[in-house]
Write a protein that holds these residues in place. Structure first.
Motif, PDB file in Angstrom:
ATOM      1  N   PHE A   9       9.306   8.042   9.539  1.00 12.93           N
ATOM      2  CA  PHE A   9       7.996   7.499   9.238  1.00 12.93           C
ATOM      3  C   PHE A   9       8.095   6.236   8.378  1.00 12.93           C
ATOM      4  CE2 PHE A   9       4.151   7.232   6.626  1.00 12.93           C
ATOM      5  CZ  PHE A   9       3.158   7.318   7.592  1.00 12.93           C
ATOM      6  N   VAL A  10       8.936   6.282   7.353  1.00 12.19           N
ATOM      7  CA  VAL A  10       9.067   5.133   6.467  1.00 12.19           C
ATOM      8  C   VAL A  10       9.764   3.975   7.188  1.00 12.19           C
ATOM      9  CG1 VAL A  10      10.153   4.317   4.358  1.00 12.19           C
ATOM     10  CG2 VAL A  10       9.048   6.547   4.400  1.00 12.19           C
ATOM     11  N   GLU A  43       0.069   9.666   1.275  1.00 16.54           N
ATOM     12  CA  GLU A  43      -0.023   9.535   2.735  1.00 16.54           C
ATOM     13  C   GLU A  43       1.303   9.885   3.400  1.00 16.54           C
ATOM     14  OE1 GLU A  43      -0.932   6.101   6.116  1.00 16.54           O
ATOM     15  OE2 GLU A  43      -1.350   5.740   3.997  1.00 16.54           O
ATOM     16  N   ILE A  44       2.415   9.413   2.817  1.00 19.75           N
ATOM     17  CA  ILE A  44       3.734   9.752   3.355  1.00 19.75           C
ATOM     18  C   ILE A  44       3.972  11.256   3.253  1.00 19.75           C
ATOM     19  CG2 ILE A  44       6.209   9.405   3.052  1.00 19.75           C
ATOM     20  CD1 ILE A  44       5.571   6.596   2.024  1.00 19.75           C
ATOM     21  N   ARG A  87       0.818  -1.208   0.000  1.00 18.03           N
ATOM     22  CA  ARG A  87       0.000   0.000   0.000  1.00 18.03           C
ATOM     23  C   ARG A  87       0.858   1.266   0.000  1.00 18.03           C
ATOM     24  NH1 ARG A  87      -4.666  -1.577   4.493  1.00 18.03           N
ATOM     25  NH2 ARG A  87      -5.533  -3.370   3.348  1.00 18.03           N
ATOM     26  N   GLY A  88       2.089   1.163   0.477  1.00 16.84           N
ATOM     27  CA  GLY A  88       2.967   2.322   0.457  1.00 16.84           C
ATOM     28  C   GLY A  88       3.653   2.552  -0.867  1.00 16.84           C
ATOM     29  N   ARG A  89       3.491   1.625  -1.805  1.00 15.38           N
ATOM     30  CA  ARG A  89       4.170   1.733  -3.086  1.00 15.38           C
ATOM     31  C   ARG A  89       3.296   2.338  -4.172  1.00 15.38           C
ATOM     32  NH1 ARG A  89       8.608  -1.828  -4.255  1.00 15.38           N
ATOM     33  NH2 ARG A  89       9.553  -2.604  -2.343  1.00 15.38           N
ATOM     34  N   ASP A  90       2.013   2.544  -3.903  1.00 13.24           N
ATOM     35  CA  ASP A  90       1.147   3.142  -4.916  1.00 13.24           C
ATOM     36  C   ASP A  90       1.020   4.639  -4.674  1.00 13.24           C
ATOM     37  OD1 ASP A  90      -0.471   3.310  -2.708  1.00 13.24           O
ATOM     38  OD2 ASP A  90      -1.849   1.731  -3.348  1.00 13.24           O
TER      39      ASP A  90
END
Length: 429
Positions: A425-426, A410-411, A401-404
């Motif tokens: 955060f990451v 969001e980041i 979900r963090g790659r789209d």
């Protein structure tokens, strides 16, 4: 057949028919992944986030926002004890099995100044100050140091300058001057860093002392001693390390002009040299920074009485030394979400403005003037996107979900393009 049995049969038949209807509809609505437009993702993937050259001598404004890989041999020479890079960044580099630094505008501006100045004039001073905490001043300073190393400049690097006054647990009165205080461990570390940074250059130029230094009634170093031998003597006899720092500074300021050696002087968190310390005298009074032998010697590098040098310093909240632990309860802490001011015990933080005047105070400004202030800001949009793609390339973002695109947004929302907050955060996900 009873009424209850007939009702159960009808319910099962209805459920079976609804399931068949849903399955048929789902088959006809299956989406072909190849039919989804991929222009946005392909355009981002085609843009490089690494520069084609890893030599800082060749970096220009065309490389802004791109990453370059630091040669491991150069890294060992610039930061032999790891203090020239922030701890969290070093941990990332160990996980990534490489050291990559982003090329940013402040370091490019400093490199351009170094190419344009007249080295026959007194040293030009550049002060890096942050727009907020965690914007990457130390990495910009590291990029400048790497440039100086590749250009074969004499590096006089003082990383984490505040540690000398914060963590000087072995501070003792100087044996040759009762009014001064020595910090043997910090001075020995500084001397070793100087020797490793400039070992090849000192050997090539045959850099030897011009003066004789007397350490005690029986021990002295005659004129003509190689600088590396002088450093080796001081690191073995650590009680003379603080005075040896002053000797190195004196020799550098005297000889760089006649030997035609360009010198790069750097200080990280220089504002710690113009405030309180945590070194306490026997009478419970606090030692001033100019009463520490090593600090007083390094402050002489900032004087305009020499040339063939360029000075880059950083100032920040980490360089603000809040009074000794026993004075915690008297420290005023301001909170923006409170209407009033509070005195909270155990809270040690800097919460004033991130300006040159607030960080350096009057004494620091008077010592550094004239200087060129350069503000280090948060990531730009391109820098944020390149950092995000670098994390994906290193598989640091493993959640799909963090790659789209939604994950990227969001980041961006949670970190506000702050480099430190983004790394934290990451790394926690």
């Amino acid at each position: 057949m009873t009424l209850i049995t007939s009702c159960l049969i009808r319910a099962r038949v209805a459920a079976y028919r609804s399931f068949n209807r849903f399955y048929a509809n789902s088959v006809t609505r299956t989406i072909d992944v190849h039919s989804v437009p991929q222009d946005l993702f392909e355009s981002k993937a085609e843009q490089p986030f690494r520069t084609s050259t890893n030599d800082p001598l060749l970096h220009t404004e065309k490389d802004l926002g791109l990453f370059y890989t630091v040669n491991p041999e150069d890294l060992k020479r610039i930061s032999p004890f790891g203090k020239s890079l922030p701890l969290q960044f070093r941990e990332e580099c160990e996980a990534f099995n490489e050291t990559c630094v982003m090329i940013r505008q402040p370091s490019i501006d400093i490199i351009k100044l170094m190419k344009q100045i007249d080295w026959n004039l007194p040293p030009l001073k550049v002060v890096l100050f942050p727009s907020e905490l965690g914007v990457g001043m130390s990495l910009s300073l590291f990029h400048v140091l790497h440039y100086g190393l590749r250009k074969k400049m004499l590096l006089v690097n003082t990383p984490t300058a505040a540690e000398v006054l914060k963590l000087a647990l072995d501070a003792t009165p100087s044996p040759n001057n009762e009014l001064m205080w020595d910090t043997p461990t910090a001075a020995s570390s500084w001397l070793k860093t100087f020797a490793i940074n400039n070992e090849e250059l000192l050997k090539e130029t045959n850099f030897r002392t011009k003066f004789t230094y007397t350490w005690s009634a029986r021990e002295s170093t005659p004129a003509g001693t190689h600088l590396l031998d002088l450093i080796g003597y001081a690191t073995e006899r650590i009680k003379y390390a603080s005075e040896c720092v002053g000797a190195i500074v004196k020799e550098v300021k005297t000889q760089v002009k006649e030997k035609n050696i360009q010198t790069l002087v750097t200080f990280d968190t220089i504002n710690s040299y113009y405030g309180p310390t945590w070194i306490v005298k026997p009478d419970k009074s606090t030692v001033k920074p100019n009463e520490v032998t090593m600090v007083k010697a390094l402050q002489e590098l900032l004087l305009p009485d020499w040339n063939n040098a360029f000075i880059v310093v950083t100032i920040g909240p980490k360089g603000v030394i809040i009074p000794k632990v026993r004075e915690k309860r008297n420290w005023l802490v301001r909170h923006g979400h409170y209407r009033t001011e509070h005195r909270l015990p155990g809270v040690l933080m800097y919460d004033e403005a991130m300006t040159v005047k607030s960080l350096l105070r009057t004494e620091g400004i008077e010592a550094l003037e004239p200087f060129v202030p350069i503000q280090v800001q948060k990531y730009t949009d391109d820098e944020f996107n390149n950092q995000y793609r670098y994390y994906i390339d290193r598989n640091w973002i493993q959640n799909h979900r963090g790659r789209d695109e939604e994950g990227r947004k969001e980041i961006l929302f949670y970190t506000a393009k702050n480099p430190y907050e983004m790394a934290k955060f990451v790394g926690s996900r």
